[in-house]
Design a protein around this motif. Structure first.
Motif, short mmCIF file in Angstrom:
data_model
loop_
_atom_site.label_atom_id
_atom_site.label_comp_id
_atom_site.label_asym_id
_atom_site.label_seq_id
_atom_site.Cartn_x
_atom_site.Cartn_y
_atom_site.Cartn_z
N MET A 101 10.25 -5.30 -8.17
CA MET A 101 11.61 -5.81 -7.96
C MET A 101 11.79 -6.32 -6.54
SD MET A 101 14.21 -3.26 -9.98
CE MET A 101 15.59 -4.18 -9.30
N LEU A 102 11.17 -5.64 -5.58
CA LEU A 102 11.28 -6.06 -4.18
C LEU A 102 10.38 -7.26 -3.90
CD1 LEU A 102 12.30 -5.62 -1.28
CD2 LEU A 102 10.42 -3.99 -0.97
N ALA A 103 9.10 -7.15 -4.27
CA ALA A 103 8.14 -8.21 -3.95
C ALA A 103 8.48 -9.51 -4.64
CB ALA A 103 6.73 -7.76 -4.33
N ASP A 104 9.05 -9.44 -5.83
CA ASP A 104 9.32 -10.63 -6.63
C ASP A 104 10.49 -11.45 -6.11
OD1 ASP A 104 8.17 -11.97 -8.80
OD2 ASP A 104 9.86 -11.46 -10.09
N LYS A 105 11.20 -10.92 -5.13
CA LYS A 105 12.38 -11.62 -4.62
C LYS A 105 12.15 -12.20 -3.22
CE LYS A 105 15.62 -8.89 -7.36
NZ LYS A 105 14.56 -8.42 -8.28
N ILE A 106 10.94 -12.10 -2.70
CA ILE A 106 10.63 -12.61 -1.37
C ILE A 106 9.74 -13.85 -1.51
CG2 ILE A 106 9.62 -12.07 0.88
CD1 ILE A 106 10.08 -9.14 0.26
N PRO A 107 10.16 -15.00 -0.96
CA PRO A 107 9.35 -16.21 -1.08
C PRO A 107 7.94 -16.00 -0.53
CG PRO A 107 11.54 -16.74 -0.24
CD PRO A 107 11.44 -15.26 -0.26
N TYR A 108 6.97 -16.60 -1.17
CA TYR A 108 5.54 -16.51 -0.86
C TYR A 108 4.96 -15.14 -1.23
CZ TYR A 108 6.16 -20.87 1.68
OH TYR A 108 6.46 -22.17 2.01
N VAL A 109 5.67 -14.07 -0.91
CA VAL A 109 5.18 -12.74 -1.31
C VAL A 109 5.14 -12.65 -2.83
CG1 VAL A 109 5.64 -10.25 -1.23
CG2 VAL A 109 6.01 -11.66 0.81
N ASP A 110 6.11 -13.26 -3.51
CA ASP A 110 6.11 -13.22 -4.97
C ASP A 110 4.90 -13.94 -5.55
OD1 ASP A 110 6.88 -15.75 -4.22
OD2 ASP A 110 8.51 -15.93 -5.66
N SER A 111 4.45 -15.01 -4.88
CA SER A 111 3.27 -15.72 -5.36
C SER A 111 2.00 -14.90 -5.14
CB SER A 111 3.14 -17.08 -4.67
OG SER A 111 4.18 -17.95 -5.09
N VAL A 112 1.93 -14.18 -4.03
CA VAL A 112 0.80 -13.28 -3.81
C VAL A 112 0.79 -12.19 -4.88
CG1 VAL A 112 -0.22 -11.61 -2.21
CG2 VAL A 112 0.77 -13.73 -1.32
N TRP A 113 1.97 -11.64 -5.18
CA TRP A 113 2.09 -10.62 -6.22
C TRP A 113 1.67 -11.17 -7.59
CZ3 TRP A 113 3.02 -5.48 -5.93
CH2 TRP A 113 3.40 -4.81 -7.09
N ASP A 114 2.07 -12.41 -7.88
CA ASP A 114 1.68 -13.04 -9.13
C ASP A 114 0.16 -13.22 -9.20
OD1 ASP A 114 4.21 -13.18 -10.18
OD2 ASP A 114 4.60 -15.21 -9.47
N SER A 115 -0.44 -13.60 -8.08
CA SER A 115 -1.90 -13.79 -8.06
C SER A 115 -2.63 -12.49 -8.37
CB SER A 115 -2.34 -14.33 -6.69
OG SER A 115 -1.75 -15.58 -6.42
N VAL A 116 -2.15 -11.40 -7.78
CA VAL A 116 -2.77 -10.09 -8.04
C VAL A 116 -2.64 -9.71 -9.50
CG1 VAL A 116 -2.63 -7.63 -7.49
CG2 VAL A 116 -2.44 -9.33 -5.66
N HIS A 117 -1.52 -10.08 -10.12
CA HIS A 117 -1.24 -9.66 -11.49
C HIS A 117 -1.74 -10.65 -12.55
CE1 HIS A 117 1.24 -6.71 -9.49
NE2 HIS A 117 1.42 -6.11 -10.63
N THR A 118 -2.56 -11.61 -12.13
CA THR A 118 -3.13 -12.53 -13.11
C THR A 118 -3.99 -11.78 -14.13
OG1 THR A 118 -3.13 -14.32 -11.48
CG2 THR A 118 -4.58 -14.57 -13.38
N VAL A 119 -4.60 -10.70 -13.72
CA VAL A 119 -5.40 -9.87 -14.62
C VAL A 119 -4.57 -8.72 -15.17
CG1 VAL A 119 -7.43 -8.37 -14.79
CG2 VAL A 119 -7.54 -10.48 -13.44
N VAL A 120 -3.69 -8.16 -14.33
CA VAL A 120 -2.95 -6.95 -14.72
C VAL A 120 -2.02 -7.21 -15.90
CG1 VAL A 120 -1.28 -5.21 -13.94
CG2 VAL A 120 -3.10 -6.00 -12.40
N ARG A 121 -1.24 -8.28 -15.84
CA ARG A 121 -0.25 -8.53 -16.88
C ARG A 121 -0.88 -8.80 -18.25
NH1 ARG A 121 3.34 -12.11 -12.71
NH2 ARG A 121 4.51 -10.39 -11.78
N PRO A 122 -1.89 -9.67 -18.36
CA PRO A 122 -2.53 -9.81 -19.66
C PRO A 122 -3.18 -8.51 -20.15
CG PRO A 122 -3.05 -11.69 -18.28
CD PRO A 122 -2.36 -10.70 -17.41
N ALA A 123 -3.72 -7.72 -19.22
CA ALA A 123 -4.33 -6.45 -19.63
C ALA A 123 -3.28 -5.50 -20.20
CB ALA A 123 -5.04 -5.81 -18.44
N VAL A 124 -2.11 -5.45 -19.57
CA VAL A 124 -1.04 -4.59 -20.08
C VAL A 124 -0.56 -5.10 -21.44
CG1 VAL A 124 1.33 -3.81 -19.68
CG2 VAL A 124 -0.31 -3.82 -17.80
N GLY A 125 -0.39 -6.41 -21.57
CA GLY A 125 0.03 -6.97 -22.85
C GLY A 125 -0.96 -6.68 -23.96
N ALA A 126 -2.26 -6.80 -23.65
CA ALA A 126 -3.29 -6.50 -24.65
C ALA A 126 -3.31 -5.02 -25.00
CB ALA A 126 -4.66 -6.94 -24.14
N THR A 127 -3.11 -4.16 -24.01
CA THR A 127 -3.12 -2.71 -24.26
C THR A 127 -1.95 -2.30 -25.14
OG1 THR A 127 -4.20 -2.33 -22.13
CG2 THR A 127 -3.09 -0.45 -23.16
#
Length: 237
Positions: A60-86
């Motif tokens: 909630m915090l990281a997703d509301k800060i410009p540029y930081v949200d894109s870094v967070w998205d990059s990290v979660h490129t693997v995490v989010r599909p993995a959670v969805g598949a699980t």
């Protein structure tokens, strides 16, 4: 589970691609409070809920800060599909192994597509100079994911239809905003170089996208004396 498997896996996959921790919290708390048969019991475990709650607060915090949200998205490129598949796997795990595989594939692929659309839209939003857009878009995403995921518990097909509409709308917006996304990519790369999280442009190797590298300048003509030294003796005049 039967007919509810695909819409439930699709909806939770779409939500996981945007905010995976919100999906885990909604499903886990619903099962914890109401003991619902259609939700995997593993999501209602106390340690899972605590971990998801902490990570949801961080997002909630990281997703509301410009540029930081894109870094967070990059990290979660693997995490989010993995959670969805699980989650998709767990939804179909109680019925048959084939259902589990179908659920995992549906959830993982949908989460990957949804994540890519979200990252593209947030890149377009980050081209605006003020941070209010990030806060508004992030809050809208959290509320929408929470509401649609909760709806999927009672009406999986209706929730899946809404998730599909949001997915299609997001893809259309990414297409229309492609120019702004490319501009943001250049700004993001420059910002990454300044803070030391990206390789400087001079060290990335030659850029082959604009054609072959320029040819080397021609060598200066050799002097007459040098030409005579290079000639065989029997050719001298």
């Amino acid at each position: 589970m039967g007919a509810e498997l695909i819409p439930m896996a699709f909806t939770t996959g779409w939500g996981s691609g945007i905010n995976a921790y919100a999906v885990v919290l909604v499903l886990g708390l619903a099962d914890k409070i109401f003991n619902l048969s259609q939700i995997p019991n593993a999501l209602a475990r106390t340690d899972v809920l605590i971990g998801a709650g902490i990570l949801f607060a961080v997002e909630m915090l990281a997703d509301k800060i410009p540029y930081v949200d894109s870094v967070w998205d990059s990290v979660h490129t693997v995490v989010r599909p993995a959670v969805g598949a699980t989650i998709g796997y767990l939804i179909g795990h109680d019925t048959a192994s084939l259902d589990a595989a179908v659920g995992a594939a549906t959830g993982g692929v949908t989460a990957l597509i949804s994540h890519g659309i979200k990252a593209g839209l947030r890149a377009a939003v980050n081209t605006s100079p003020e941070p209010a857009s990030n806060v508004l878009v992030s809050t809208t995403e959290d509320v929408t994911v929470t509401g649609v995921t909760a709806l999927a518990i009672a009406h999986p097909w209706l929730a899946a239809a809404i998730a599909f509409l949001f997915l299609a709308l997001g893809a259309f917006l990414v297409y229309k905003l492609a120019g702004r996304i490319r501009r943001y990519k250049r700004r993001y790369d420059a910002w990454g170089e300044r803070v030391g999280i990206a390789v400087p442009a001079g060290r990335r190797g030659p850029d082959t996208r604009s054609g072959p590298p320029p040819a080397a300048p021609p060598a200066p003509p050799a002097s007459r004396a040098a030409e005579r030294l290079e000639q065989p003796f029997d050719q001298e005049t």
